[in-house]
Design an enzyme around this catalytic site. Structure first.
Site, PDB file in Angstrom:
ATOM      1  N   TYR A  33      34.673  34.748  42.020  1.00  0.00           N
ATOM      2  CA  TYR A  33      34.093  34.034  40.818  1.00  0.00           C
ATOM      3  C   TYR A  33      35.019  33.399  40.158  1.00  0.00           C
ATOM      4  CZ  TYR A  33      35.911  37.449  37.431  1.00  0.00           C
ATOM      5  OH  TYR A  33      36.734  38.317  36.744  1.00  0.00           O
ATOM      6  N   LYS A 147      40.189  36.354  43.008  1.00  0.00           N
ATOM      7  CA  LYS A 147      39.343  36.740  42.098  1.00  0.00           C
ATOM      8  C   LYS A 147      38.084  37.156  42.544  1.00  0.00           C
ATOM      9  CE  LYS A 147      38.137  34.803  37.446  1.00  0.00           C
ATOM     10  NZ  LYS A 147      38.733  35.899  36.328  1.00  0.00           N
ATOM     11  N   GLU A 179      48.485  43.508  33.970  1.00  0.00           N
ATOM     12  CA  GLU A 179      47.606  42.522  33.182  1.00  0.00           C
ATOM     13  C   GLU A 179      46.902  43.492  32.382  1.00  0.00           C
ATOM     14  OE1 GLU A 179      45.619  39.769  35.904  1.00  0.00           O
ATOM     15  OE2 GLU A 179      45.328  41.718  37.095  1.00  0.00           O
ATOM     16  N   LEU A 203      46.277  38.369  38.589  1.00  0.00           N
ATOM     17  CA  LEU A 203      45.522  37.195  38.824  1.00  0.00           C
ATOM     18  C   LEU A 203      46.340  36.262  38.075  1.00  0.00           C
ATOM     19  CD1 LEU A 203      42.658  36.270  39.642  1.00  0.00           C
ATOM     20  CD2 LEU A 203      42.201  35.809  37.276  1.00  0.00           C
TER      21      LEU A 203
HETATM   22  N1  PDD Z   1      38.837  36.947  33.430  1.00  0.00           N
HETATM   23  N2  PDD Z   1      43.398  38.488  34.617  1.00  0.00           N
HETATM   24  C1  PDD Z   1      42.352  39.046  35.020  1.00  0.00           C
HETATM   25  C2  PDD Z   1      41.965  40.554  35.703  1.00  0.00           C
HETATM   26  C3  PDD Z   1      41.241  38.487  34.568  1.00  0.00           C
HETATM   27  O1  PDD Z   1      40.079  38.824  34.961  1.00  0.00           O
HETATM   28  C4  PDD Z   1      41.263  37.206  33.966  1.00  0.00           C
HETATM   29  C5  PDD Z   1      40.060  36.283  33.888  1.00  0.00           C
HETATM   30  C6  PDD Z   1      42.496  36.751  33.746  1.00  0.00           C
HETATM   31  C7  PDD Z   1      42.832  35.502  33.047  1.00  0.00           C
HETATM   32  O2  PDD Z   1      42.630  34.382  33.902  1.00  0.00           O
HETATM   33  P1  PDD Z   1      42.075  32.952  33.276  1.00  0.00           P
HETATM   34  O3  PDD Z   1      43.016  32.487  32.262  1.00  0.00           O
HETATM   35  O4  PDD Z   1      42.082  32.207  34.629  1.00  0.00           O
HETATM   36  O5  PDD Z   1      40.786  33.020  32.879  1.00  0.00           O
HETATM   37  C8  PDD Z   1      43.783  37.549  34.247  1.00  0.00           C
HETATM   38  C9  PDD Z   1      37.525  36.033  33.138  1.00  0.00           C
HETATM   39  C10 PDD Z   1      37.804  35.384  32.039  1.00  0.00           C
HETATM   40  C11 PDD Z   1      36.457  37.271  33.166  1.00  0.00           C
HETATM   41  O6  PDD Z   1      36.485  37.845  34.191  1.00  0.00           O
HETATM   42  O7  PDD Z   1      35.623  37.116  32.464  1.00  0.00           O
END
Ligand code: PDD
Length: 283
Positions: A33, A147, A179, A203
């Site tokens: 996703y 992801k 993270e 991620l």
């Molecule tokens: N989550 N690390 C994890 C485990 C994440 O699920 C996310 C993002 C990030 C940040 O990635 P980005 O800057 O590309 O959004 C880091 C999204 C926002 C979610 O699951 O809703």
């Protein structure tokens, strides 16, 4: 008001949107996703999210449902149809529907679903207050750079934070922070921004890449290395980044207040720079 969502080639009212019970996303979490934010009706860093989606699909040997140009058109049309000024577009691709078998099916069309969520993101009360963080053990699988929709443990982590009277959790493996449950994690000490380097352990955040670039352009010092919870508790400030919360200040870690217990200057400045710069190039 019912939203219009996108399912496998059609824009339909959300009540009419259907996916098979045999879908491998449902049966095996065999899906990936992306979450892209929308500000002023425009997509923030779409190119970055599309590139990471292609990478996730490749790593799992999963077919792309369409070209990235077509995906951009679908995103834009969905934002238009739902009149989203500020909010998010959620996109999910799964390996598709097939009789239940652990082995990947062949010749099956991938499932593609997108929906929008209108939401106040810039003037978020949470960002003004800053987040309280607890630490929990990182027991996720080893390919966090992909992801995938396997979000049960991050969801449990948010519930553990809630039960502890906090806002979110940072995950710790072998003594070091990997993270946040749904964001990348940073501390600031003596003006230096410290965040874990990219690997399969985390991620590769799209917001992370942009924020680190802006920080370096603003002559801020950035160090990409693992840090411990003890270091975080002793930091001057801390923050997280994600597409849904941009730069979110952190005001306490495991009960230890950082600085004066309010959002720190580096996090606030990076949030402003990110919001300004990313909107300039939104599509
Ligand atoms: N989550 N690390 C994890 C485990 C994440 O699920 C996310 C993002 C990030 C940040 O990635 P980005 O800057 O590309 O959004 C880091 C999204 C926002 C979610 O699951 O809703």
């Amino acid at each position: 008001m019912s939203r219009t969502v996108y399912v496998n080639g059609s824009f339909v009212p959300e009540e009419a949107a259907k996916v098979s019970v045999f879908d491998r996303g449902f049966l095996f979490a065999d899906g990936v996703y992306e979450v892209t934010s929308v500000l002023g009706g425009k997509l923030i860093d779409f190119a970055g999210h599309a590139k990471r989606l292609e990478r996730s699909l490749n790593e799992l040997d999963m077919a792309a449902p369409c070209t990235m140009d077509e995906l951009l058109k679908i995103h834009r049309e969905l934002v238009r149809l739902n009149e989203v000024d500020e909010g998010l577009v959620y996109l999910q691709v799964t390996r598709g529907a097939a009789d239940r078998d652990f082995v990947f099916p062949e010749g099956v069309a991938p499932t593609l679903v997108l929906f929008t969520q209108s939401k106040t993101l810039i003037d978020s009360p949470a960002a003004k207050k800053g987040a309280k963080i607890i630490s929990i053990e990182d027991i996720r699988w080893g390919r966090r750079d992909i992801k995938t929709v396997q979000l049960l443990y991050p969801s449990m982590g948010k519930m553990m934070a809630k039960a502890a009277g906090a806002d979110d959790a940072w995950l710790v493996e072998d003594g070091f922070v990997t993270e946040g449950t749904s964001n990348n994690a940073y501390i600031v000490k003596n003006g230096r921004i410290i965040t874990r380097q990219l690997s399969t352990d985390i991620l590769h955040g799209i917001t992370r890449a942009a924020v680190l670039r802006f920080a370096r352009e603003a002559q801020m010092e950035v160090e990409e290395r693992p840090f411990t919870i003890e270091e975080a508790m002793d930091a001057d400030e801390a923050f997280t980044t994600s597409a849904s919360a941009f730069v979110m200040p952190v005001v306490s870690v495991d009960g230890a207040e950082l600085g004066d217990g309010t959002p720190g200057p580096v996090a606030k400045r990076l949030r402003e720079i990110y919001l300004d710069e990313s909107q300039k190039v939104a599509v």
